[in-house]
Design an enzyme around this catalytic site. Structure first.
Site, mmCIF file in Angstrom:
data_model
loop_
_atom_site.group_PDB
_atom_site.id
_atom_site.type_symbol
_atom_site.label_atom_id
_atom_site.label_comp_id
_atom_site.label_asym_id
_atom_site.label_seq_id
_atom_site.Cartn_x
_atom_site.Cartn_y
_atom_site.Cartn_z
ATOM 1 N N PRO A 162 19.114 6.698 -41.777
ATOM 2 C CA PRO A 162 19.935 6.089 -42.842
ATOM 3 C C PRO A 162 19.994 6.950 -44.090
ATOM 4 O O PRO A 162 18.959 7.412 -44.588
ATOM 5 C CB PRO A 162 19.224 4.756 -43.095
ATOM 6 N N CYS A 163 21.224 7.160 -44.584
ATOM 7 C CA CYS A 163 21.434 8.134 -45.651
ATOM 8 C C CYS A 163 21.479 7.516 -47.038
ATOM 9 O O CYS A 163 21.499 8.238 -48.034
ATOM 10 C CB CYS A 163 22.724 8.917 -45.407
ATOM 11 N N GLN A 164 21.500 6.177 -47.137
ATOM 12 C CA GLN A 164 21.659 5.554 -48.445
ATOM 13 C C GLN A 164 20.617 6.009 -49.476
ATOM 14 O O GLN A 164 20.941 6.147 -50.659
ATOM 15 C CB GLN A 164 21.621 4.026 -48.315
ATOM 16 N N PHE A 178 19.581 8.819 -50.117
ATOM 17 C CA PHE A 178 19.881 10.149 -50.637
ATOM 18 C C PHE A 178 21.356 10.347 -50.969
ATOM 19 O O PHE A 178 21.771 11.425 -51.351
ATOM 20 C CB PHE A 178 19.441 11.205 -49.614
ATOM 21 N N SER A 179 22.162 9.275 -50.815
ATOM 22 C CA SER A 179 23.596 9.383 -51.013
ATOM 23 C C SER A 179 23.934 9.441 -52.493
ATOM 24 O O SER A 179 23.324 8.765 -53.326
ATOM 25 C CB SER A 179 24.300 8.182 -50.374
#
Length: 392
Positions: free
Chosen positions: A84-86, A88-89
């Site tokens: 999940p990238c949230q 570091f988004s």
């Protein structure tokens, strides 16, 4: 070693990475996805396309819990996924390693567990920002030396210091970091992503492997649009006026000639052949192609130009993310992408279906790894493996 190369897919989402690795020749022994809608997409397509994976291979479970419970004991050649990238988004709250959605520790635990020949993880470019760079270095160093495990209650900075000093003699990986633009590889979408590729050091050629070179270019598209006009001729359109700001670049292209690479693909290229969507009415001959009324622009969400690669398709907090989910036509009118159009922009084939609500389908598509990019990267790994089989 005999038989096909096998893979475990973590954070499988709607199946973008899984489709790409399957096309590259890997057979999945497990696809792990906690979200019920994404897992439903995986199971639906397993039933529709038995050559992809089976419904039993889909585990609707938290990756951390699955790693504790799985009975997979056979050799696994590839561990892949998009944690999940949230955290570091650029669009998120930027909590990074402190965010409870940070799943890189689980991804690395899977590498420790399965000792695969290859690991491929995808994430957003925000992971490389200066504020996150130390933690990103920690992720890469853990992948390089996964046997140096964290101690209970050890701070990640303390663990990182131990890793850097350690000289383990067992399992080690060559780790490569690549920042890739999907449009440079033929996708009709500007989508920059960080790819981490880890190759076990005893795989022949591990030290010399590199990511594939781009095959498409922005300048080739500009040349075909504004020097020869071939782009417009192919689409049966008259060449419009040159947009402001391109005069100098087009003049340079006229002087130096067309670049050798293929041109970037545009939204118009991508959706060609699909019927014009009708609001609230599903198309009869293709799945997930239904018009949605009410598209409107607002600050920083102005839609994707028809004759340029789409803006990055994102999941959004509620499944559909504003301007990235719209087409802007030449007359400045707007409409939402249908689910099928968004799926095409991510490289999903037309017979891969999304049997859940539109918002959940768009979320799964926006979170996906672009299918062609996953295929291209992992196909290169299968070629590397063909040079010789290492001992585990």
């Amino acid at each position: 070693m005999t038989g096909p190369l096998t893979s475990v897919e973590l954070f499988a989402g709607g199946g973008g990475m899984a489709l790409g690795t399957r096309k590259a020749g890997f057979e999945h022994v497990g696809l792990v996805e906690w979200n019920k809608n994404a897992a439903a997409i995986l199971r639906h397509n397993a039933t529709k396309h038995p050559d992809l994976w089976t419904p039993d291979h889909v585990h609707e479970q938290d990756v951390r819990l699955w790693l504790q419970q799985t009975d997979i004991e056979s050799d696994v050649d590839l561990v892949a996924g998009g944690p999940p990238c949230q955290p570091f988004s650029l669009a998120g709250v930027h909590a990074g390693d402190m965010d409870n959605r940070n799943m890189f520790p689980a991804a690395i635990d899977a590498v420790r567990r399965f000792r695969p020949r290859f690991a491929v993880f995808e994430n957003v470019p925000g992971l490389t920002r200066p504020s996150f760079a130390p933690y990103f270095d920690y992720i890469k160093d853990q992948l390089e030396k996964p046997t140096v495990r964290p101690k209970p209650d050890e701070l990640w900075t303390e663990h990182h210091a131990r890793i850097k000093k350690a000289q383990p003699t067992g399992l080690r990986y060559v780790v490569r970091e690549h920042l890739l633009e999907a449009a440079d590889f033929g996708l009709a979408q500007n989508r920059r992503r960080v790819i981490l590729v880890a190759i076990r050091t005893n795989v022949p050629g591990a030290e010399t492997w590199s990511a594939p070179e781009p095959t498409h270019s922005r300048d080739a598209l500009l040349y075909d649009q504004w020097v020869t006009g071939d782009y417009w001729t192919e689409h049966g359109e008259a060449m419009p006026e040159l947009p402001d700001g391109l005069d100098t670049r087009v003049r340079d292209l006229k002087e130096h000639g067309r670049p050798e690479k293929e041109r970037w693909q545009t939204v118009r290229d991508c959706i060609q052949g699909l019927p014009e969507p009708v609001d609230r009415r599903p198309a009869t001959d293709i799945a997930n192609h239904e018009g949605i009324p009410g598209a409107r622009a607002y600050p920083k969400h102005s839609g994707s130009p028809l004759d340029w690669p789409a803006k990055t398709i994102k999941a959004g907090v509620h499944g559909v993310s504003g301007g990235e989910a719209m087409i802007r036509f030449d007359d400045d009118t707007l409409r939402y992408f249908t689910v099928r159009e968004a799926a095409r922009l991510q490289g999903f084939p037309d017979d891969y279906e999304f049997p859940v609500a539109r918002s959940r389908s768009m979320g799964a598509i926006g979170n996906a790894v672009a299918v062609p990019l996953a295929e291209l990267l992992t196909h290169g790994l299968t070629q590397l493996n063909s040079h010789g089989i290492d001992a585990r």
